[in-house]
Scaffold this motif. Sequence first.
Motif, PDB file in Angstrom:
ATOM      1  N   SER A  91       0.815  -1.206   0.000  1.00  8.22           N
ATOM      2  CA  SER A  91       0.000   0.000   0.000  1.00  8.22           C
ATOM      3  C   SER A  91       0.853   1.263   0.000  1.00  8.22           C
ATOM      4  N   ASN A  92       0.520   2.187  -0.913  1.00  8.40           N
ATOM      5  CA  ASN A  92       1.163   3.507  -0.879  1.00  8.40           C
ATOM      6  C   ASN A  92       0.857   4.223   0.425  1.00  8.40           C
ATOM      7  N   ALA A  93      -0.350   3.994   0.958  1.00  8.07           N
ATOM      8  CA  ALA A  93      -0.749   4.661   2.193  1.00  8.07           C
ATOM      9  C   ALA A  93       0.159   4.267   3.350  1.00  8.07           C
ATOM     10  N   GLU A  94       0.569   2.984   3.384  1.00  8.08           N
ATOM     11  CA  GLU A  94       1.443   2.546   4.467  1.00  8.08           C
ATOM     12  C   GLU A  94       2.839   3.157   4.331  1.00  8.08           C
ATOM     13  N   VAL A  95       3.315   3.281   3.096  1.00  7.21           N
ATOM     14  CA  VAL A  95       4.613   3.931   2.863  1.00  7.21           C
ATOM     15  C   VAL A  95       4.536   5.398   3.288  1.00  7.21           C
ATOM     16  N   LEU A  96       3.459   6.069   2.902  1.00  4.79           N
ATOM     17  CA  LEU A  96       3.297   7.478   3.263  1.00  4.79           C
ATOM     18  C   LEU A  96       3.239   7.648   4.775  1.00  4.79           C
ATOM     19  N   ASP A  97       2.510   6.781   5.446  1.00  4.07           N
ATOM     20  CA  ASP A  97       2.402   6.859   6.902  1.00  4.07           C
ATOM     21  C   ASP A  97       3.774   6.693   7.557  1.00  4.07           C
ATOM     22  N   HIS A  98       4.564   5.749   7.033  1.00  2.00           N
ATOM     23  CA  HIS A  98       5.915   5.533   7.574  1.00  2.00           C
ATOM     24  C   HIS A  98       6.782   6.785   7.396  1.00  2.00           C
ATOM     25  N   LEU A  99       6.709   7.401   6.233  1.00  2.00           N
ATOM     26  CA  LEU A  99       7.501   8.601   5.978  1.00  2.00           C
ATOM     27  C   LEU A  99       7.094   9.734   6.917  1.00  2.00           C
ATOM     28  N   LEU A 100       5.804   9.929   7.063  1.00  2.00           N
ATOM     29  CA  LEU A 100       5.336  11.036   7.910  1.00  2.00           C
ATOM     30  C   LEU A 100       5.728  10.821   9.370  1.00  2.00           C
ATOM     31  N   LYS A 101       5.650   9.571   9.828  1.00  2.00           N
ATOM     32  CA  LYS A 101       6.054   9.278  11.203  1.00  2.00           C
ATOM     33  C   LYS A 101       7.556   9.445  11.395  1.00  2.00           C
ATOM     34  N   SER A 102       8.326   9.194  10.329  1.00  2.00           N
ATOM     35  CA  SER A 102       9.791   9.347  10.414  1.00  2.00           C
ATOM     36  C   SER A 102      10.213  10.807  10.399  1.00  2.00           C
ATOM     37  N   GLY A 103       9.320  11.658   9.854  1.00  2.00           N
ATOM     38  CA  GLY A 103       9.628  13.084   9.758  1.00  2.00           C
ATOM     39  C   GLY A 103      10.231  13.417   8.408  1.00  2.00           C
ATOM     40  N   VAL A 104       9.577  14.277   7.656  1.00  2.00           N
ATOM     41  CA  VAL A 104      10.054  14.594   6.305  1.00  2.00           C
ATOM     42  C   VAL A 104      10.353  16.078   6.129  1.00  2.00           C
ATOM     43  N   ASP A 105      10.092  16.890   7.124  1.00  2.00           N
ATOM     44  CA  ASP A 105      10.303  18.332   6.993  1.00  2.00           C
ATOM     45  C   ASP A 105      11.764  18.618   6.660  1.00  2.00           C
ATOM     46  N   GLY A 106      11.984  19.335   5.535  1.00  2.00           N
ATOM     47  CA  GLY A 106      13.329  19.692   5.124  1.00  2.00           C
ATOM     48  C   GLY A 106      14.073  18.602   4.385  1.00  2.00           C
ATOM     49  N   HIS A 107      13.444  17.424   4.182  1.00  2.00           N
ATOM     50  CA  HIS A 107      14.102  16.313   3.490  1.00  2.00           C
ATOM     51  C   HIS A 107      13.778  16.349   1.992  1.00  2.00           C
ATOM     52  N   ARG A 108      14.726  15.898   1.208  1.00  2.00           N
ATOM     53  CA  ARG A 108      14.523  15.739  -0.242  1.00  2.00           C
ATOM     54  C   ARG A 108      14.166  14.272  -0.494  1.00  2.00           C
ATOM     55  N   ILE A 109      13.004  14.036  -1.107  1.00  2.00           N
ATOM     56  CA  ILE A 109      12.500  12.685  -1.312  1.00  2.00           C
ATOM     57  C   ILE A 109      12.239  12.474  -2.796  1.00  2.00           C
ATOM     58  N   ALA A 110      12.823  11.420  -3.360  1.00  2.00           N
ATOM     59  CA  ALA A 110      12.581  11.043  -4.759  1.00  2.00           C
ATOM     60  C   ALA A 110      11.569   9.902  -4.784  1.00  2.00           C
ATOM     61  N   VAL A 111      10.537  10.047  -5.582  1.00  2.00           N
ATOM     62  CA  VAL A 111       9.479   9.037  -5.669  1.00  2.00           C
ATOM     63  C   VAL A 111       9.443   8.502  -7.095  1.00  2.00           C
ATOM     64  N   GLN A 112       9.762   7.236  -7.249  1.00  2.00           N
ATOM     65  CA  GLN A 112       9.686   6.594  -8.566  1.00  2.00           C
ATOM     66  C   GLN A 112       8.227   6.314  -8.884  1.00  2.00           C
ATOM     67  N   LEU A 113       7.712   7.011  -9.876  1.00  2.00           N
ATOM     68  CA  LEU A 113       6.329   6.823 -10.311  1.00  2.00           C
ATOM     69  C   LEU A 113       6.265   5.679 -11.311  1.00  2.00           C
ATOM     70  N   HIS A 114       5.061   5.229 -11.593  1.00  2.00           N
ATOM     71  CA  HIS A 114       4.917   4.147 -12.561  1.00  2.00           C
ATOM     72  C   HIS A 114       3.598   4.303 -13.296  1.00  2.00           C
ATOM     73  N   GLY A 115       3.616   5.139 -14.309  1.00  2.00           N
ATOM     74  CA  GLY A 115       2.444   5.237 -15.161  1.00  2.00           C
ATOM     75  C   GLY A 115       1.486   6.348 -14.814  1.00  2.00           C
ATOM     76  N   GLU A 116       1.252   6.579 -13.542  1.00  2.00           N
ATOM     77  CA  GLU A 116       0.310   7.626 -13.185  1.00  2.00           C
ATOM     78  C   GLU A 116       0.864   8.448 -12.024  1.00  2.00           C
ATOM     79  N   PRO A 117       0.502   9.726 -11.950  1.00  2.00           N
ATOM     80  CA  PRO A 117       0.963  10.544 -10.830  1.00  2.00           C
ATOM     81  C   PRO A 117       0.392  10.033  -9.510  1.00  2.00           C
ATOM     82  N   LEU A 118       1.158  10.205  -8.452  1.00  2.00           N
ATOM     83  CA  LEU A 118       0.672   9.881  -7.108  1.00  2.00           C
ATOM     84  C   LEU A 118       0.381  11.204  -6.411  1.00  2.00           C
TER      85      LEU A 118
END
Length: 374
Positions: free
Chosen positions: A125-152
């Motif tokens: 689930s993308n939702a579980e990945v997103l939840d993990h990132l938010l709990k880890s803290g993303v403020d000020g971080h540069r994050i690359a997201v490999q898309l596949h066919g459609e925007p997320l």
Amino acid sequence: MSEVAPLAGYTVGVTAARRADELGALLERRGATVLHGPAIRIVPLADDAELVAATRALLRRPADVVVATTGIGFRGWLEAADGWAMGDDLRRTLAASTLLTRGPKAKGAVRAAGLVETWAPESESNAEVLDHLLKSGVDGHRIAVQLHGEPLRDFVDTLRSAGAEVLEVPVYRWTAPSDTAPLDRLLDAVLAGQLDALTFTSAPAAASVLRTAERRGRYEAVLDVLRDRLLVACVGPITAAPLAGVGVPVISPARARIGALVRELATVLPARAVRVRAGTSTLELRGQAALVDGHLRPVPPAPMAVLRALAASPGRTLPRPVLGAVLRRHSGRTESVDEHAVETAVGRLRSALGTTDLVQTVVKRGYRLAVPAS
């Protein structure tokens, strides 16, 4: 008597571009007739200027976190980078980042590249990945997201709202098909009632079908068929989203896999078949065919419309004008259908079923299925 394939007698539409041959072969192996109209075109990775630009941006300024969403997309990205003489630099950059993978296939692709993921969710689930990132803290971080066919969109916008700088890496970008004729023919078949199911393996394909229907001025007509008369099957909930958003009911397998999608169809379509007794025989109405005591008998469209009307009221005599109205609706004609056309359709139906015993003539009244007395 040999066993009849589960999808024999059914016609299934395929909108996929990538892996369309694989999906079509799986459907045909289970007896289906396949009509292919690719709804999208995949931009070749080696020619994709957007992917080149995103890769260069990542090499210039490496990301703190890289999210690999699909195995095939991640492998394709590395292969394309090798072709641009950026492969080694990209692997070093990824190795220095925190790598997150969504699901076992993405994890396998990362490890096959000699890299190691830092974390992977229990689900895909993308939702579980997103939840993990938010709990880890993303403020000020540069994050690359490999898309596949459609925007997320929701995924990326949520990260940006939380203070992250997000670099989208558009692997396998979709565009409209260069030749729209096969898709137009597929939509014609949808409107003519010639399909029993329509399959989707990507959200862009679903959106493209709706856009094409709108371009042709048939949007509402296509929606009516998708909502009420056609079985729509999507490989997963992400693929189904554009259709669900306009009220189209869909079925999806528990696991988002092409093989699972075909197995779901092979279960659901036969379960929807109409079964009746006529004479000493058992009839099962499928798509454009009938099983007569387990033997598949193809039935032309107009006679099948008559058979479905008779089966809807087993044993009841349907007058010729009623069956004429059935044929008129089936053909889309505005003028009435005469009795001779009804008699011709019934004659063709009896020939298709291989016997004259199943459809009885009730003198001066009409026709009925030969339902045995209870």
